[in-house]
Design an enzyme around this catalytic site. Structure first.
Site, PDB file in Angstrom:
ATOM      1  CG  ASP A  96      -2.208   0.855   0.883  1.00 33.92           C
ATOM      2  OD1 ASP A  96      -2.159   1.709  -0.027  1.00 33.92           O
ATOM      3  OD2 ASP A  96      -3.233   0.682   1.566  1.00 33.92           O
TER       4      ASP A  96
HETATM    5  C1  NOJ Z   1      -4.007   3.915   0.010  1.00 33.02           C
HETATM    6  C2  NOJ Z   1      -5.218   3.052   0.177  1.00 33.02           C
HETATM    7  O1  NOJ Z   1      -5.154   2.368   1.405  1.00 33.02           O
HETATM    8  C3  NOJ Z   1      -5.410   2.059  -0.937  1.00 33.02           C
HETATM    9  O2  NOJ Z   1      -6.659   1.444  -0.780  1.00 33.02           O
HETATM   10  C4  NOJ Z   1      -5.281   2.705  -2.267  1.00 33.02           C
HETATM   11  O3  NOJ Z   1      -5.472   1.746  -3.285  1.00 33.02           O
HETATM   12  C5  NOJ Z   1      -3.909   3.336  -2.372  1.00 33.02           C
HETATM   13  N1  NOJ Z   1      -3.756   4.332  -1.344  1.00 33.02           N
HETATM   14  C6  NOJ Z   1      -3.684   3.972  -3.739  1.00 33.02           C
HETATM   15  O4  NOJ Z   1      -4.458   5.090  -3.894  1.00 33.02           O
END
Ligand code: NOJ
Length: 767
Positions: free
Chosen positions: A293
Site C-alpha cells: 500500500d
Molecule cells: C491507500 C489506500 O489504502 C489504498 O486502498 C489505495 O489503493 C492506495 N492508497 C492507492 O491510492
C-alpha cells in the site's frame, strides 16, 4: 417421472458447475502459460540489475492518494527503465506520453502499467461497495465491475486497486464503506464477482483490467475502528474470517494483491512472511504479484520493526511484497541488499517475473497505448441505466410503519398533493458520489431533489424543499423553514446522513456514529409536525439509529448511491421499484455495542431475559455476558431488510436427521435443506433467503450462527416457492490449526431465515 426430472436437474447442475469450474480455469490459464514464462525468461536474461529493480517501483503521478512525496525527473527514470508502474495517471494523453518514453526510449521497451482506484465505477459512478454488497447479487456486482473496466481501460487504466475484500465489523472504521461488510462467506462471493468483472472472460482482452484484492490482510480489524490501527487476531480468526475472501479472489484468478498498512499481532502486513510467502504463495499458489500500500514499506520504520529504509525495503521484499508503492525503498536499496548478500538474486528475479507475467498476459507489450480518441468522456446511456438499477437494488428498507390513520408510509401513494423534501443530503451532488469516485463528475449526478422536481411536474404534486441545516451544521436558522414545509405536506421526506468525502472512506474513522451536526435536532423539529415521515439515510456505515427510529415512520438506507441517486430513490419511494436490499453489516443500537456482528460465540454466560429497567437479579441475570444499560441484540441484524410486501417461512426441513462426519470428510453425502417461502402481501417482492448453521460439541467454540448460503427469490402476491440448499464438507469443515479443514462430529443446527436474527432451527446429528 419425478425421478427422471431429478436426474435431469442433477445433470444440468453438474454441467453448470463444470462450466463455472472450467471457465475459472480458463480465465487463469495465463498464470501457467509456458509461452509467457519463456518471454519472461528472455527478458530477464537481458535485464540489468537496475532494470530489474526498476520494475519493482510504482510512483504516483497526478493527484496523490496518500501522503504527498513529490518527485522530479520522472521522465529520465522511465528512460532508464527505473519505473514499473504509475498510479493516478488519469489523462490518456499523459499516459501515452509516459508510455512512449518506456516503449521508445528505454532500452528494453517494457511497458508501464497504469493503476488507479477504480472502486465503484470509473466515469459512471455506481453505489459504494458496501451498498453494492447489500444487493446480495453477485451477477450485478460482476456487471458493475465489467462496466467500470470497460470505461477505465478506454482511458488506459489497466489495473484497478479493487476489490477491497476486508471483512469489517466496526462501523467506526471509515473504510467499512469500501468492502462487502462483515461476513466472510458473502465477502468471498462478492470478491469473486468483482474479479470476474474487472478481469473479464479473457485476461488480456482489450477491456480486461488486472484486479487487486486488498488490503492483505486483516486491515478491517483495526483496533477501536481507527484507521491504520494495529490488529490483534488469532490464527483461527485470520483463517476463518479475514483470509477467505482473499482466497476466493485468488481462486478466481486475481492478478494482484495489495499488502495492508496494519500490523498483525505485531508484524506489519507488508513485512509478513507468514501471510505473504507462506499462506498466499506456498499454500494458495498465487501466481500474480503483490504491491505494497502507499508508503507501507517505509512505514515499517514507524511501526518500529525497521530503524532505517534499507531494512524496511529488505523486510518488505523478503516477506513477499513485489512492488513498492511510493516508499522509494526498493528503488534505493534492493540492489545494494543483493550486493551485500542480504537478498538473494533469485528473489529479485522472481518478483520481476511475477510483474512481467501480468504485464505480458494483459497484452501490454502488444498494445501499450490507449486510443485517445475513444477514451470515454460522456456517460453511455446503458451504463447510466445500470447505475440506476444497482442503486435501486442496494437500498435497504429498515422501517416502514403506518402513520396514524393510514397504511405504511412507503411507497408514497399516487395522488399525493404536497411532498416536503428536507435535509442537507437532498440536493448534494458531491455526497451522492461517495468516496473514491475515480473520474466521476458531480455534474453527472441527479440528486433526489432534481428527480422529485421532475416527478412533481409530471404527476402534478407540489414539492416543497428546505435544506434545514448543513451536514455538520450547528445553526438552527433553517429549522423554521423546514418545519413550515413539513406542516404543509402530506408526506415528509428527510434526506439526512454523512458527509461522504469527509466522514467515509480512508482516514475517515468516526468516534461517534450518530447523525452528524445538528441533524437529529432538525429531524425532531420536523417530526413534531406529526406528518407521515420517511427518512432517506445516506451513510457509508451503520449509524446508531436508536434516537431516530421512534421519530419517523419509515427509514430507507440509501448509502452513497452514485450518479443515479435521485431517479433510483424516486422509483423506490413511489413504488415503481421495490426495496430489495439486505444489510451486510449489523446496525448497533448504541456505539457501546461495537464491534458488533452476527457470527459471535455464545460465551459461557449468554444473557437471559434482559430487563434493563431494574437491577439484574443475582440468581439469574447478574453474572451474564451483558450490559446493564443496553441490550445485547442489534437494532437491525445482519441480513435484515423489509420490502413492500411480507414473506412467511415454513418450518425448515432436511432430508436426513443424521449424517456421518467421516463420510462428509471423504466428500460423500450432503444435507439437503428446504423451506417454503411465501409472499403473504399484496405486492410482488424479492426475498433473500439465507441459510445459517451452528455447530455444538466441536473441538473449538463455533459461532452461534454462520451464513453458509443464500438465494434470492422473486415472488408475486400470494406466491410460494420451495427453496432448496445443499450443504456438505465446504460448509461444515472447521480449520484444524494447520492447513487442513475437517468436519467434526457435532450437533448441527440449521436456520433458513430472513436474517441472522430470525428463523426456526432444525437440528441434525453429525456422527
Ligand atoms: C491507500 C489506500 O489504502 C489504498 O486502498 C489505495 O489503493 C492506495 N492508497 C492507492 O491510492
Amino acid at each position: 417421472m419425478s425421478k427422471i426430472r431429478s436426474v435431469i436437474v442433477v445433470v444440468l447442475l453438474w454441467c453448470l458447475a463444470s462450466t463455472l469450474f472450467v471457465s475459472a480455469q480458463t480465465r487463469k490459464q495465463w498464470q501457467n502459460s509456458p509461452d509467457i514464462e519463456r518471454r519472461v525468461d528472455a527478458l530477464l536474461k537481458q535485464m540489468s540489475q537496475a532494470e530489474k529493480v526498476g520494475q519493482l517501483n510504482q510512483y504516483s503521478y497526478g493527484t496523490p492518494t496518500g501522503p504527498a512525496t513529490g518527485r522530479s525527473a520522472v521522465e529520465d527514470s522511465i528512460r532508464r527503465g527505473e519505473v514499473g508502474s504509475f498510479l493516478n495517471v488519469t489523462d490518456p494523453a499523459l499516459s501515452n506520453r509516459l508510455q512512449r518514453l518506456a516503449m521508445e526510449e528505454s532500452r528494453l521497451k517494457i511497458p508501464l502499467i497504469f493503476g488507479l482506484d477504480v472502486i465503484h465505477g470509473y466515469r459512471t459512478i455506481f453505489p459504494v461497495p458496501l451498498a453494492l454488497s447489500s444487493t446480495w447479487d453477485a451477477g450485478l456486482v460482476e456487471r458493475v465491475s465489467r462496466i467500470a473496466a470497460e470505461e477505465a481501460t478506454s482511458a488506459g487504466i489497466r489495473w484497478t486497486f479493487s476489490p477491497m475484500v476486508d471483512i469489517a465489523r466496526d462501523p467506526r472504521w471509515g473504510r467499512i464503506v469500501e468492502g462487502a461488510g462483515e461476513d466472510p462467506y458473502l465477502g468471498s462471493i462478492m470478491a469473486r464477482a468483482y474479479v470476474r468483472g474487472y478481469q473479464g472472460e479473457t485476461f488480456g482482452g482489450p477491456t480486461s483490467m488486472a484486479a487487486c484484492a486488498k488490503h492483505y490482510v486483516a486491515y478491517g480489524g483495526a483496533e477501536a475502528g481507527r484507521d491504520y490501527n494495529s490488529v490483534e487476531t488469532s490464527e483461527r480468526q485470520l483463517r476463518e474470517v479475514y483470509l477467505p475472501p482473499f482466497k476466493a479472489a485468488v481462486d478466481e484468478g486475481v492478478a494482484t494483491l495489495m499488502s495492508s498498512f496494519n500490523t498483525i499481532n505485531g508484524v506489519p502486513a507488508t513485512g509478513n512472511e507468514f501471510t505473504l510467502n507462506q499462506v498466499l504463495r506456498r499454500e494458495w499458489n498465487f501466481r500474480g504479484f503483490v504491491v505494497s500500500d502507499w508508503g507501507s514499506v517505509g512505514e515499517m520504520m514507524a511501526h518500529g520493526v525497521a530503524n532505517d529504509l534499507p531494512t524496511a525495503a529488505r523486510k518488505g521484499f523478503l516477506a513477499g511484497v513485489d512492488m513498492d508503492m511510493e516508499s522509494n525503498a526498493y528503488f534505493r536499496h534492493i540492489a545494494d541488499a543483493v550486493k551485500a548478500g542480504q537478498v538473494p538474486q533469485a528473489a529479485v528475479d522472481e518478483a520481476v517475473r511475477r510483474i512481467l507475467r501480468v504485464k505480458i498476459a494483459l497484452g501490454l507489450f502488444e498494445k501499450p497505448y490507449v486510443d485517445e480518441k475513444t477514451a470515454i468522456t460522456t456517460l453511455p446511456a446503458a451504463n447510466v441505466a445500470a447505475a440506476r438499477e444497482a442503486a435501486e437494488k442496494s437500498f435497504v428498507l429498515l422501517k416502514n410503519d403506518a402513520a396514524s390513520g393510514g397504511g405504511p408510509v412507503l411507497p408514497i401513494r399516487p395522488g399525493v398533493r404536497t411532498v416536503a423534501l428536507i435535509g442537507p443530503l437532498a440536493d448534494s451532488r458531491a455526497d451522492m458520489l461517495g468516496t473514491w469516485s475515480a473520474q466521476g463528475k458531480q455534474d453527472d449526478v441527479v440528486t433526489l431533489r432534481a428527480a422529485l422536481e421532475a416527478r412533481a411536474k409530471r404527476d402534478g404534486f407540489r414539492l416543497l424543499y428546505a435544506k434545514g441545516t448543513e451536514i455538520r451544521g450547528t445553526s438552527d436558522s433553517g429549522f423554521a423553514e423546514a418545519a413550515d414545509a413539513a406542516a404543509q405536506a402530506d408526506v415528509v421526506l428527510l434526506a439526512l446522513g454523512e458527509d461522504q468525502s469527509w466522514m467515509t472512506g480512508e482516514g475517515a474513522s468516526r468516534a461517534f456514529i450518530d447523525l452528524p451536526g445538528n441533524q437529529q435536532q432538525l429531524l425532531e423539529r420536523v417530526a413534531a409536525a406529526g406528518k407521515p415521515t420517511a427518512l432517506v439515510l445516506f451513510s457509508g456505515r451503520p449509524l446508531a439509529l436508536t434516537p431516530v427510529v421512534p421519530r419517523v415512520n419509515a427509514i430507507l438506507e440509501a448509502w452513497s448511491p452514485g450518479v443515479q441517486a435521485g431517479p433510483a430513490l424516486e422509483r423506490v419511494l413511489f413504488g415503481e421499484a421495490a426495496p430489495v436490499g439486505r444489510l451486510t453489516v449489523t446496525f448497533p443500537r448504541s456505539l457501546g455495542q461495537v464491534p458488533i456482528y452476527h457470527s459471535v460465540l455464545n460465551t459461557g454466560r449468554p444473557p437471559i431475559g434482559l430487563d434493563l429497567t431494574r437491577p439484574p437479579t443475582n440468581g439469574g441475570e447478574k453474572y451474564r455476558s451483558r450490559y446493564v444499560d443496553e441490550q445485547n441484540t442489534p437494532l437491525y441484524p445482519f441480513g435484515f431488510g423489509l420490502s413492500y410486501t411480507s414473506f412467511d417461512y415454513s418450518a425448515t426441513q432436511s432430508n436426513v436427521q443424521q449424517i456421518s462426519a467421516a463420510d462428509l470428510n471423504a466428500g460423500r453425502g450432503q444435507v439437503r435443506v428446504t423451506a417454503d417461502v411465501k409472499n403473504t402481501g399484496q405486492r410482488a417482492g424479492e426475498e433473500v433467503v439465507q441459510l445459517y448453521i451452528g455447530l455444538r460439541g466441536t473441538s473449538v467454540a463455533r459461532p452461534v450462527r454462520e451464513l453458509k448460503a443464500f438465494q434470492r427469490v422473486a415472488l408475486g402476491p400470494g406466491e410460494s416457492r420451495r427453496v432448496e440448499f445443499t450443504i456438505g464438507r465446504n460448509e461444515l469443515a472447521i480449520w484444524q490449526r494447520d492447513t487442513t479443514y475437517t468436519v467434526e462430529p457435532a450437533e448441527l443446527t440449521i436456520w433458513v431465515a430472513a436474517n441472522a436474527g430470525s428463523g426456526t432451527p432444525i437440528t441434525i446429528s453429525l456422527k
